[in-house]
Design an enzyme around this catalytic site. Structure first.
Site, short mmCIF file in Angstrom:
data_model
loop_
_atom_site.label_atom_id
_atom_site.label_comp_id
_atom_site.label_asym_id
_atom_site.label_seq_id
_atom_site.Cartn_x
_atom_site.Cartn_y
_atom_site.Cartn_z
N CYS A 1 7.12 23.61 81.09
CA CYS A 1 6.90 25.05 81.14
C CYS A 1 7.55 25.68 82.37
CB CYS A 1 5.41 25.37 81.03
SG CYS A 1 5.10 27.11 80.56
N SER B 1 2.50 29.51 76.36
CA SER B 1 1.77 30.56 77.08
C SER B 1 2.56 30.90 78.34
CB SER B 1 0.36 30.08 77.43
OG SER B 1 -0.34 31.05 78.17
N ARG C 1 -10.85 34.16 78.46
CA ARG C 1 -10.86 34.42 79.91
C ARG C 1 -10.30 35.79 80.22
NH1 ARG C 1 -6.28 31.33 82.64
NH2 ARG C 1 -5.22 33.12 81.68
N GLU D 1 0.90 19.22 75.85
CA GLU D 1 -0.28 18.53 76.38
C GLU D 1 -1.57 19.32 76.17
OE1 GLU D 1 0.75 21.25 79.81
OE2 GLU D 1 1.82 20.18 78.21
N HIS E 1 3.80 23.64 75.99
CA HIS E 1 2.69 22.86 76.51
C HIS E 1 2.15 21.93 75.43
CE1 HIS E 1 1.95 24.55 80.52
NE2 HIS E 1 2.22 25.75 80.03
N LYS F 1 3.46 38.77 76.89
CA LYS F 1 3.26 37.33 77.00
C LYS F 1 3.61 36.61 75.70
CE LYS F 1 -0.35 34.07 78.50
NZ LYS F 1 -1.77 33.98 78.91
#
Length: 302
Positions: A142, A192, A249, A237, A235, A163
């Site tokens: 990333c 992200s 969040r 992972e 990502h 985003k």
């Protein structure tokens, strides 16, 4: 085969509950095996979650792996207790006294800053410089991938209007590369970030090979022609609920955040998401360890 970690690392209990074989330092010392030495430069704010995510994927091979977590000496972490970092991490100054078969440089939530504005940029550049001579293959993830592409090849990231957030389809461009062995022609990667790398910027660089890209999110996987550097802009992972946690969040903070694309069933954030990238993630990390680290690193490299 197991990954070798400290016996009291919090990730150990989580992984053992998932029936993942981890080995403590004491047991590993009794085996006559030369493990692969992997350094993980963890720049993520949620360090313990990232530790577990990466260890889970690195454990899914027949190889024994000795893990060293690395912290920035010149940066104060706001989200991880200093006691955790002191116990389980080495700093970059100690890193320079060793050689490693492989290294992972993670992402970081700083992509809206210019690289030189990041408070640990000079230290990270020193780590990347060190890796070229002391690490056989480095995997950049990333923002880490964007940082590596900028530092080594002058490729600038591009700020997005909003985003890039969701799980996006990607196209395998090179069918014969070992890193993508076993991959479907299209595969999904969680993403992200607020910036991207243009496909044409990678394609026109003679020292890089573009392995996979996405019509939506741009460059996905690239590598150096000498196979010593791998750049993954997503990502793989991430856990099943990582994007959901990010969404809620920001939502709870009152921030203007869109639903992650192609993620919640029926685009309903109250429904639990389902992972459809996990097998790709295990395959990617296994291929990297086997074909780009284990098969290529000389036995006495470290």
């Amino acid at each position: 085969m197991p990954i070798k970690i400290q016996s009291d690392l919090p990730a150990r209990q989580i992984l053992e509950k998932e029936n993942i074989f981890v080995m403590t330092e004491k047991r590993a010392s009794s085996q006559d095996i030369r493990p692969l030495k992997i350094a993980i430069v963890n720049l993520m704010p949620t360090k313990e979650a990232t530790e577990t995510q990466l260890l889970r994927l690195l454990s899914n091979t027949p190889l024994q792996i000795d893990i060293s977590f690395v912290r920035m000496k010149e940066h104060i972490s706001k989200n991880t207790p200093e006691s955790h970092l002191e116990r389980f991490y080495i700093d970059s100054y100690e890193l320079y006294h060793h050689k490693y078969d492989g290294m992972i440089i993670t992402g970081a939530p700083v992509e809206q800053l210019q690289f030189e504005q990041v408070d640990y940029w000079n230290e990270l550049c020193n780590i990347m410089n060190y890796a070229r001579s002391n690490v056989f293959c480095t995997l950049y993830i990333c923002w880490g991938a964007q940082a590596g592409l900028y530092h080594w090849y002058g490729i600038q990231k591009q700020l997005l209007d909003k985003k890039m957030f969701g799980v996006f389809s990607n196209n395998r461009l090179v069918k014969t590369d070992p890193l993508l062995r076993g991959f479907d022609d299209t595969f999904y990667v969680p993403t992200s970030r607020h910036t991207t790398i243009k496909t044409e910027d990678v394609k026109k660089n003679k020292d890089l090979i573009l392995l996979a890209d996405s019509e939506k999110s741009g460059v996905t996987i690239a590598k150096s022609i000498n196979n010593r550097e791998i750049f993954m802009t997503g990502h793989l992972e991430y856990d099943t609920d990582t994007l959901a946690n990010e969404y809620w969040r920001d939502k709870n903070k009152g921030l203007d955040i869109d639903l992650p694309e192609n993620y919640f069933p029926d685009n309903n954030p109250n429904m639990p998401p389902v992972s459809f990238w996990r097998s790709t993630a295990h395959l990617f990390f296994s291929n990297w360890l086997n074909y780009y680290v284990y098969q290529e690193t000389p036995f006495n490299y470290v």
